[in-house]
Write a protein that holds these residues in place. Structure first.
Motif, PDB file in Angstrom:
ATOM      1  N   ARG A 159       0.834  -1.195   0.000  1.00  0.00           N
ATOM      2  CA  ARG A 159       0.000   0.000   0.000  1.00  0.00           C
ATOM      3  C   ARG A 159       0.875   1.255   0.000  1.00  0.00           C
ATOM      4  O   ARG A 159       2.020   1.254   0.432  1.00  0.00           O
ATOM      5  CB  ARG A 159      -0.878   0.047   1.261  1.00  0.00           C
ATOM      6  CG  ARG A 159      -1.929  -1.040   1.329  1.00  0.00           C
ATOM      7  CD  ARG A 159      -3.116  -0.616   0.479  1.00  0.00           C
ATOM      8  NE  ARG A 159      -4.288  -1.410   0.777  1.00  0.00           N
ATOM      9  CZ  ARG A 159      -4.610  -2.517   0.172  1.00  0.00           C
ATOM     10  NH1 ARG A 159      -3.825  -2.970  -0.793  1.00  0.00           N
ATOM     11  NH2 ARG A 159      -5.710  -3.181   0.487  1.00  0.00           N
ATOM     12  N   ARG A 160       0.274   2.328  -0.477  1.00  0.00           N
ATOM     13  CA  ARG A 160       0.829   3.664  -0.318  1.00  0.00           C
ATOM     14  C   ARG A 160      -0.341   4.611  -0.074  1.00  0.00           C
ATOM     15  O   ARG A 160      -1.487   4.271  -0.362  1.00  0.00           O
ATOM     16  CB  ARG A 160       1.632   4.096  -1.550  1.00  0.00           C
ATOM     17  CG  ARG A 160       0.814   4.227  -2.810  1.00  0.00           C
ATOM     18  CD  ARG A 160       1.694   4.598  -3.996  1.00  0.00           C
ATOM     19  NE  ARG A 160       0.930   4.713  -5.231  1.00  0.00           N
ATOM     20  CZ  ARG A 160       0.354   5.831  -5.652  1.00  0.00           C
ATOM     21  NH1 ARG A 160       0.457   6.949  -4.913  1.00  0.00           N
ATOM     22  NH2 ARG A 160      -0.323   5.867  -6.776  1.00  0.00           N
ATOM     23  N   VAL A 161      -0.060   5.768   0.473  1.00  0.00           N
ATOM     24  CA  VAL A 161      -1.139   6.709   0.779  1.00  0.00           C
ATOM     25  C   VAL A 161      -0.824   8.070   0.178  1.00  0.00           C
ATOM     26  O   VAL A 161       0.342   8.420  -0.045  1.00  0.00           O
ATOM     27  CB  VAL A 161      -1.360   6.853   2.304  1.00  0.00           C
ATOM     28  CG1 VAL A 161      -1.800   5.536   2.916  1.00  0.00           C
ATOM     29  CG2 VAL A 161      -0.104   7.364   2.992  1.00  0.00           C
ATOM     30  N   VAL A 162      -1.893   8.819  -0.086  1.00  0.00           N
ATOM     31  CA  VAL A 162      -1.762  10.229  -0.464  1.00  0.00           C
ATOM     32  C   VAL A 162      -2.690  11.012   0.450  1.00  0.00           C
ATOM     33  O   VAL A 162      -3.780  10.556   0.806  1.00  0.00           O
ATOM     34  CB  VAL A 162      -2.135  10.465  -1.952  1.00  0.00           C
ATOM     35  CG1 VAL A 162      -1.138   9.803  -2.856  1.00  0.00           C
ATOM     36  CG2 VAL A 162      -3.532   9.955  -2.256  1.00  0.00           C
ATOM     37  N   PHE A 163      -2.242  12.186   0.863  1.00  0.00           N
ATOM     38  CA  PHE A 163      -3.046  13.003   1.770  1.00  0.00           C
ATOM     39  C   PHE A 163      -4.332  13.440   1.076  1.00  0.00           C
ATOM     40  O   PHE A 163      -4.325  13.839  -0.080  1.00  0.00           O
ATOM     41  CB  PHE A 163      -2.238  14.224   2.212  1.00  0.00           C
ATOM     42  CG  PHE A 163      -3.023  15.200   3.042  1.00  0.00           C
ATOM     43  CD1 PHE A 163      -3.495  16.388   2.494  1.00  0.00           C
ATOM     44  CD2 PHE A 163      -3.322  14.906   4.358  1.00  0.00           C
ATOM     45  CE1 PHE A 163      -4.230  17.270   3.252  1.00  0.00           C
ATOM     46  CE2 PHE A 163      -4.052  15.791   5.121  1.00  0.00           C
ATOM     47  CZ  PHE A 163      -4.510  16.977   4.573  1.00  0.00           C
ATOM     48  N   ILE A 185       2.345   4.959  11.446  1.00  0.00           N
ATOM     49  CA  ILE A 185       1.334   3.925  11.233  1.00  0.00           C
ATOM     50  C   ILE A 185       2.020   2.759  10.531  1.00  0.00           C
ATOM     51  O   ILE A 185       2.556   2.919   9.430  1.00  0.00           O
ATOM     52  CB  ILE A 185       0.159   4.428  10.362  1.00  0.00           C
ATOM     53  CG1 ILE A 185      -0.503   5.654  10.991  1.00  0.00           C
ATOM     54  CG2 ILE A 185      -0.853   3.305  10.142  1.00  0.00           C
ATOM     55  CD1 ILE A 185      -1.212   5.388  12.290  1.00  0.00           C
ATOM     56  N   HIS A 186       2.036   1.585  11.184  1.00  0.00           N
ATOM     57  CA  HIS A 186       2.607   0.386  10.576  1.00  0.00           C
ATOM     58  C   HIS A 186       1.492  -0.379   9.854  1.00  0.00           C
ATOM     59  O   HIS A 186       0.370  -0.477  10.359  1.00  0.00           O
ATOM     60  CB  HIS A 186       3.212  -0.522  11.646  1.00  0.00           C
ATOM     61  CG  HIS A 186       4.455   0.030  12.277  1.00  0.00           C
ATOM     62  ND1 HIS A 186       5.594  -0.708  12.466  1.00  0.00           N
ATOM     63  CD2 HIS A 186       4.735   1.275  12.761  1.00  0.00           C
ATOM     64  CE1 HIS A 186       6.522   0.046  13.048  1.00  0.00           C
ATOM     65  NE2 HIS A 186       6.012   1.253  13.243  1.00  0.00           N
ATOM     66  N   ILE A 187       1.834  -0.943   8.691  1.00  0.00           N
ATOM     67  CA  ILE A 187       0.889  -1.826   8.009  1.00  0.00           C
ATOM     68  C   ILE A 187       1.476  -3.232   8.032  1.00  0.00           C
ATOM     69  O   ILE A 187       2.654  -3.442   7.688  1.00  0.00           O
ATOM     70  CB  ILE A 187       0.589  -1.362   6.562  1.00  0.00           C
ATOM     71  CG1 ILE A 187      -0.414  -2.300   5.909  1.00  0.00           C
ATOM     72  CG2 ILE A 187       1.842  -1.237   5.726  1.00  0.00           C
ATOM     73  CD1 ILE A 187      -0.960  -1.795   4.579  1.00  0.00           C
ATOM     74  N   LEU A 188       0.636  -4.205   8.485  1.00  0.00           N
ATOM     75  CA  LEU A 188       1.067  -5.587   8.653  1.00  0.00           C
ATOM     76  C   LEU A 188       0.192  -6.506   7.807  1.00  0.00           C
ATOM     77  O   LEU A 188      -0.948  -6.166   7.482  1.00  0.00           O
ATOM     78  CB  LEU A 188       0.961  -6.013  10.123  1.00  0.00           C
ATOM     79  CG  LEU A 188       1.462  -5.030  11.187  1.00  0.00           C
ATOM     80  CD1 LEU A 188       1.199  -5.595  12.571  1.00  0.00           C
ATOM     81  CD2 LEU A 188       2.947  -4.748  11.002  1.00  0.00           C
ATOM     82  N   ILE A 212       2.813   5.462   7.190  1.00  0.00           N
ATOM     83  CA  ILE A 212       2.737   6.906   7.401  1.00  0.00           C
ATOM     84  C   ILE A 212       3.620   7.266   8.600  1.00  0.00           C
ATOM     85  O   ILE A 212       3.652   6.537   9.598  1.00  0.00           O
ATOM     86  CB  ILE A 212       1.280   7.351   7.690  1.00  0.00           C
ATOM     87  CG1 ILE A 212       0.319   6.766   6.663  1.00  0.00           C
ATOM     88  CG2 ILE A 212       1.172   8.863   7.716  1.00  0.00           C
ATOM     89  CD1 ILE A 212      -1.140   7.015   6.998  1.00  0.00           C
ATOM     90  N   ASP A 213       4.336   8.412   8.503  1.00  0.00           N
ATOM     91  CA  ASP A 213       5.154   8.844   9.643  1.00  0.00           C
ATOM     92  C   ASP A 213       5.176  10.366   9.698  1.00  0.00           C
ATOM     93  O   ASP A 213       4.300  11.039   9.125  1.00  0.00           O
ATOM     94  CB  ASP A 213       6.573   8.260   9.545  1.00  0.00           C
ATOM     95  CG  ASP A 213       7.277   8.615   8.238  1.00  0.00           C
ATOM     96  OD1 ASP A 213       6.827   9.561   7.540  1.00  0.00           O
ATOM     97  OD2 ASP A 213       8.266   7.948   7.898  1.00  0.00           O
ATOM     98  N   THR A 214       6.179  10.932  10.380  1.00  0.00           N
ATOM     99  CA  THR A 214       6.245  12.382  10.558  1.00  0.00           C
ATOM    100  C   THR A 214       6.393  13.122   9.236  1.00  0.00           C
ATOM    101  O   THR A 214       6.008  14.295   9.132  1.00  0.00           O
ATOM    102  CB  THR A 214       7.428  12.741  11.478  1.00  0.00           C
ATOM    103  OG1 THR A 214       8.623  12.132  10.966  1.00  0.00           O
ATOM    104  CG2 THR A 214       7.185  12.228  12.899  1.00  0.00           C
ATOM    105  N   ASN A 215       6.945  12.474   8.220  1.00  0.00           N
ATOM    106  CA  ASN A 215       7.051  13.111   6.903  1.00  0.00           C
ATOM    107  C   ASN A 215       5.681  13.404   6.299  1.00  0.00           C
ATOM    108  O   ASN A 215       5.554  14.242   5.398  1.00  0.00           O
ATOM    109  CB  ASN A 215       7.855  12.229   5.949  1.00  0.00           C
ATOM    110  CG  ASN A 215       9.299  12.078   6.381  1.00  0.00           C
ATOM    111  OD1 ASN A 215       9.891  13.019   6.899  1.00  0.00           O
ATOM    112  ND2 ASN A 215       9.873  10.894   6.193  1.00  0.00           N
ATOM    113  N   ASP A 216       4.676  12.670   6.798  1.00  0.00           N
ATOM    114  CA  ASP A 216       3.301  12.889   6.330  1.00  0.00           C
ATOM    115  C   ASP A 216       2.511  13.782   7.271  1.00  0.00           C
ATOM    116  O   ASP A 216       1.292  13.915   7.135  1.00  0.00           O
ATOM    117  CB  ASP A 216       2.588  11.549   6.192  1.00  0.00           C
ATOM    118  CG  ASP A 216       3.305  10.602   5.236  1.00  0.00           C
ATOM    119  OD1 ASP A 216       3.311  10.895   4.032  1.00  0.00           O
ATOM    120  OD2 ASP A 216       3.856   9.598   5.714  1.00  0.00           O
ATOM    121  N   GLY A 217       3.208  14.365   8.259  1.00  0.00           N
ATOM    122  CA  GLY A 217       2.542  15.282   9.174  1.00  0.00           C
ATOM    123  C   GLY A 217       2.009  14.648  10.436  1.00  0.00           C
ATOM    124  O   GLY A 217       1.229  15.282  11.165  1.00  0.00           O
TER     125      GLY A 217
END
Length: 599
Positions: A336-340, A548-551, A562-567
């Motif tokens: 997965r990947r996310v976009v704001f 946020i970890h994805i398992l 998701i981490d601090t780079n994503d706010g």
């Protein structure tokens, strides 16, 4: 039964008419019962609950002077002329609300003698046309219709993924098959060419040997082709059978459409006829079927897509090749990947949990203000429409159905079922014993799974609060959990996932309490709430590690999504919407919304 079906024509004569134009006139039950003759009812005995003709009325007054008699102007005019299925000579006159069943006089005196809520049917049916129950049922039918349309969209999206995956895998099979056959054929040709070089020396002898060799190799080649073709067929069958269960949902969806249409037509027809007693019975029956349809819709919406991949042997075939040509492997996690997407400024001091009730409705628990806040989602914004207050702080929330949620209240040691109307107004709240300091909660039809702090454990409860199973020790006799926080159930209802603040872990359990896997990572600190998507991937909220970890479903780490780079800054809770593919992450006074995409 005597019943008049007449219509007055223009010249004053009576003529037979169709059932839809019947003029219903109540008859004397005593005459019907004792003589079988028809007599028009002109009175009603309240004590006996029976209609009387003029003559029977006179005799009844003489022998039962204390009974209350209503004349033709005041007696009940809404007749229900159906006979009891168990007592064919008795009219259905009553309805037992405790048993949800209609009854005649004999049924009332025998089967329902212990029931405390058996009432005269016309009295119950009075005002049903304008009742909230009828309005709520009509709203439920409208919601079911909308849900079915949404389900069709969801099926279309999932079907596209399934078809592309199947097409790609089958094409890969064919390509690899051609390569293997080509390489194998080339080996045969090399042997034949080598043999030809020696033919000049012993041409006469070798011609015969060559012919024999060609025949042997041809037979082996046919056998090899059959072998690789069979292997290709087997793996194709595996691919197709993996998707069969999901494809069958299409026919189930069509059945739901037809069932809903039939229910709506039946209810509308009962309303048009204006027979309140018949409408009352139809309403009760339709409500039960609607609940069944709703459960079927939920199963379709939560349909689990099995991911898989095809591997080839990657080696050259030999004359006596015994290798496996294809390897079919099920995939436990999808990358997965996310976009704001957008931010929701909640202005809530401390969010303990949140729930995506539907693609348009978000429920948030405010621990500090002891309330449940309702947001309506529209495109890229959210609007608060209500704030429901409680006496103590709510901890966690789970969806039971489209309009019912379950909320834990640790300080009260209580679980509350909250039922909403179609416009998200609270209809009623039902209390369930919490059986301890209940924290995390997840619904697994027909049970609820709950985590506890004191003593630390995970329990499966019935919807009435009865403890079905308790899990407090692992396979080694050690404490299963110490301070459980988040709790979710896998989409296929086979696994339970629980986060532990003390152990800094996420544990995967079967519904028999067996530990299947434990996730612990140096980059995960204070795992608070959890979420799961339609593929079984687990999302873990690290409150101190700011990520946020994805398992995978077996708790194998896929990546930090998701981490601090994503706010992210101290995320405390996470929720996922399978319809909109959105991930909601709670921070202080703000909820960040991300769109989840496949890589």
């Amino acid at each position: 039964m005597a019943q008049r079906n007449e219509k007055i024509t223009g010249n004053g004569s009576a003529s037979l008419i169709q059932d839809s134009d019947e003029i219903e006139e109540m008859y004397c039950e005593e005459c019907d019962r004792h003589t079988g003759e028809y007599a028009t009812a002109v009175a009603f005995c309240v004590d006996c609950v029976e209609y009387k003709c003029k003559t029977c009325k006179v005799y009844h007054r003489r022998h039962f002077k204390a009974h209350k008699i209503q004349d033709s102007d005041s007696m009940p005019q809404d007749f229900y002329l159906e006979k009891c299925s168990d007592h064919s000579e008795q009219l259905i006159k009553f309805y037992c609300s405790e048993c949800s069943k209609e009854a005649c006089s004999e049924c009332k005196d025998n089967e329902h003698v212990q029931c405390g809520d058996v009432n005269h049917l016309p009295a119950l049916a009075s005002g049903i046309q304008k009742s909230d129950e009828l309005k709520n049922l009509q709203q439920m039918l409208d919601k079911l219709s909308a849900d079915i349309k949404d389900t069709e969209k969801l099926l279309d999206a999932k079907s596209e993924v399934v078809d592309k995956q199947e097409e790609k895998a089958i094409e890969a099979c064919k390509v690899h098959t051609n390569k293997l056959i080509e390489a194998y054929t080339q080996q045969h040709q090399d042997l034949i060419d080598d043999f030809d070089e020696k033919m000049e020396e012993t041409i006469a002898r070798l011609k015969k040997e060559r012919l024999e060799l060609v025949q042997v190799l041809s037979k082996k080649e046919r056998m090899f082709k059959n072998k690789i073709t069979n292997a290709e067929t087997d793996v194709k069958d595996q691919i197709v059978s993996t998707n069969t269960e999901f494809k069958e949902l299409r026919s189930e969806h069509l059945t739901l459409v037809e069932n809903l249409k039939a229910l709506t037509i039946d209810l509308e027809q009962a309303q048009k006829l204006g027979k309140n007693c018949e409408l009352f019975i139809k309403l009760k029956f339709t409500k039960q079927l609607c609940e069944k349809l709703h459960r079927n819709i939920e199963q379709i919406q939560q349909a689990y897509i099995q991911r898989y991949k095809l591997k080839t042997s990657g080696i050259q075939p030999t004359l006596e090749s015994g290798t496996r040509f294809f390897m079919f492997e099920k995939v436990s996690a999808v990358k997965r990947r996310v976009v704001f997407n957008f931010d929701i400024n909640s202005h809530i001091d401390l969010i303990s949990s949140l729930l995506v009730l539907s693609e348009h409705t978000l429920l948030i628990l405010d621990w500090k203000k002891c309330s449940l806040v309702i947001y309506i989602l529209e495109m890229s914004q959210a609007n608060c429409i209500d704030d429901i207050k409680f006496e103590t702080s709510p901890f966690d929330i789970t969806k039971v159905s489209d309009y019912i949620v379950a909320v834990t209240f640790p300080n009260e040691r209580m679980i509350k079922l909250i039922t909403f109307s179609g416009n998200m107004k609270v209809l009623y709240i039902t209390k369930i014993p919490g059986n301890g300091t209940c924290t995390g909660i997840a619904y697994r039809n027909p049970y609820i799974v709950v985590s506890y702090w004191d003593p630390a454990s995970v329990k499966i409860l019935s919807m009435s609060g009865t403890i079905v199973k308790t899990f407090d020790k692992d396979d080694n006799g050690q404490n299963l959990v110490i301070k459980p926080w988040g709790l979710i159930v896998s989409p296929d209802n086979t696994m339970i996932y629980v986060s532990d603040l003390d152990k800094q872990t996420v544990t995967c359990l079967t519904h028999d309490g067996k530990v299947k896997a434990v996730y612990k990572d140096d980059h995960l600190n204070l795992p608070y709430q959890l979420a799961v998507d339609e593929y079984g991937s687990v999302y873990v909220c690290g409150a101190v590690s700011d990520n946020i970890h994805i398992l995978s479903s077996d708790l194998t780490k896929v990546k930090i999504l998701i981490d601090t780079n994503d706010g992210l800054d101290k995320p405390e809770s996470v929720a996922y919407c399978p319809i909109t593919k959105r991930l909601f992450v709670v921070m202080q006074n703000k909820i960040k919304v991300f769109k989840v995409l496949e890589e």
